[in-house]
Design a protein around this motif. Structure first.
Motif, PDB file in Angstrom:
ATOM      1  N   ARG A  20      32.524  51.385  31.948  1.00  0.00           N
ATOM      2  CA  ARG A  20      33.978  51.573  31.999  1.00  0.00           C
ATOM      3  C   ARG A  20      34.681  50.989  30.780  1.00  0.00           C
ATOM      4  O   ARG A  20      35.887  50.817  30.788  1.00  0.00           O
ATOM      5  CB  ARG A  20      34.546  50.937  33.264  1.00  0.00           C
ATOM      6  N   GLY A  21      33.933  50.640  29.751  1.00  0.00           N
ATOM      7  CA  GLY A  21      34.540  50.086  28.547  1.00  0.00           C
ATOM      8  C   GLY A  21      35.069  48.674  28.736  1.00  0.00           C
ATOM      9  O   GLY A  21      35.965  48.243  28.024  1.00  0.00           O
ATOM     10  N   ILE A  22      34.507  47.965  29.690  1.00  0.00           N
ATOM     11  CA  ILE A  22      34.997  46.628  30.009  1.00  0.00           C
ATOM     12  C   ILE A  22      34.898  45.692  28.810  1.00  0.00           C
ATOM     13  O   ILE A  22      35.827  44.946  28.514  1.00  0.00           O
ATOM     14  CB  ILE A  22      34.227  46.039  31.216  1.00  0.00           C
ATOM     15  N   GLU A  24      34.923  46.354  25.618  1.00  0.00           N
ATOM     16  CA  GLU A  24      35.921  46.694  24.607  1.00  0.00           C
ATOM     17  C   GLU A  24      37.288  46.151  25.010  1.00  0.00           C
ATOM     18  O   GLU A  24      38.019  45.612  24.191  1.00  0.00           O
ATOM     19  CB  GLU A  24      35.991  48.210  24.405  1.00  0.00           C
ATOM     20  N   LYS A  25      37.615  46.270  26.298  1.00  0.00           N
ATOM     21  CA  LYS A  25      38.894  45.755  26.788  1.00  0.00           C
ATOM     22  C   LYS A  25      38.959  44.239  26.674  1.00  0.00           C
ATOM     23  O   LYS A  25      39.989  43.681  26.287  1.00  0.00           O
ATOM     24  CB  LYS A  25      39.131  46.204  28.224  1.00  0.00           C
ATOM     25  N   ILE A  26      37.847  43.575  26.999  1.00  0.00           N
ATOM     26  CA  ILE A  26      37.815  42.118  26.882  1.00  0.00           C
ATOM     27  C   ILE A  26      38.059  41.711  25.432  1.00  0.00           C
ATOM     28  O   ILE A  26      38.852  40.815  25.145  1.00  0.00           O
ATOM     29  CB  ILE A  26      36.472  41.555  27.398  1.00  0.00           C
ATOM     30  N   LYS A  27      37.381  42.380  24.501  1.00  0.00           N
ATOM     31  CA  LYS A  27      37.533  42.041  23.085  1.00  0.00           C
ATOM     32  C   LYS A  27      38.942  42.337  22.578  1.00  0.00           C
ATOM     33  O   LYS A  27      39.467  41.611  21.736  1.00  0.00           O
ATOM     34  CB  LYS A  27      36.475  42.770  22.259  1.00  0.00           C
ATOM     35  N   GLU A  28      39.582  43.386  23.090  1.00  0.00           N
ATOM     36  CA  GLU A  28      40.959  43.708  22.703  1.00  0.00           C
ATOM     37  C   GLU A  28      41.940  42.630  23.144  1.00  0.00           C
ATOM     38  O   GLU A  28      42.984  42.447  22.514  1.00  0.00           O
ATOM     39  CB  GLU A  28      41.387  45.044  23.311  1.00  0.00           C
ATOM     40  N   LEU A  29      41.629  41.919  24.205  1.00  0.00           N
ATOM     41  CA  LEU A  29      42.519  40.872  24.708  1.00  0.00           C
ATOM     42  C   LEU A  29      42.535  39.641  23.818  1.00  0.00           C
ATOM     43  O   LEU A  29      43.424  38.805  23.940  1.00  0.00           O
ATOM     44  CB  LEU A  29      42.108  40.474  26.133  1.00  0.00           C
ATOM     45  N   THR A  31      43.837  38.198  21.368  1.00  0.00           N
ATOM     46  CA  THR A  31      45.000  38.443  20.520  1.00  0.00           C
ATOM     47  C   THR A  31      45.073  37.546  19.292  1.00  0.00           C
ATOM     48  O   THR A  31      45.687  37.922  18.296  1.00  0.00           O
ATOM     49  CB  THR A  31      46.300  38.300  21.334  1.00  0.00           C
ATOM     50  N   SER A  48      41.684  41.585  35.952  1.00  0.00           N
ATOM     51  CA  SER A  48      41.454  40.902  34.675  1.00  0.00           C
ATOM     52  C   SER A  48      40.951  39.482  34.878  1.00  0.00           C
ATOM     53  O   SER A  48      40.013  39.040  34.217  1.00  0.00           O
ATOM     54  CB  SER A  48      42.741  40.868  33.839  1.00  0.00           C
ATOM     55  N   ASN A  82      27.914  49.919  27.106  1.00  0.00           N
ATOM     56  CA  ASN A  82      28.942  49.214  26.350  1.00  0.00           C
ATOM     57  C   ASN A  82      28.443  48.774  24.981  1.00  0.00           C
ATOM     58  O   ASN A  82      28.804  47.743  24.482  1.00  0.00           O
ATOM     59  CB  ASN A  82      29.408  47.983  27.139  1.00  0.00           C
TER      60      ASN A  82
END
Length: 83
Positions: A20-22, A24-29, A31, A48, A82
């Motif tokens: 589910r691209g988890i 990638e989402k974690i790495k995008e967070l 900031t 989250s 992933n």
């Protein structure tokens, strides 16, 4: 689905998250781009926070590169793509 996952333990949870691209989402967070994810960078949604806690294996409220790698390996082992 949530009830079934909750009853099945971490293996079923990882299978549900895999693919589910988890990661990638974690790495995008991340900031501040320091290569680690602090609790303060995580949206305060149940999902989250749950994923953060699952990845934060030592409980220090930081998901560092080693923990991200370990989570990614777990997801791959659960059938995710992933990479």
């Amino acid at each position: 689905m949530r009830k079934r996952i909750a009853q099945g333990g971490d293996g079923d949870i990882l299978k549900a998250l895999a693919g589910r691209g988890i990661m990638e989402k974690i790495k995008e967070l991340d900031t501040n781009n320091d290569g680690a994810l602090q609790l303060s960078e995580v949206p305060k949604s149940d999902t989250s926070l749950f994923i953060f806690r699952l990845a934060d294996s030592n409980g220090d409220n930081v998901v560092d590169a080693a923990e991200m790698d370990a989570m990614e390996a777990k997801l791959r082992g659960a059938g995710g793509s992933n990479s």
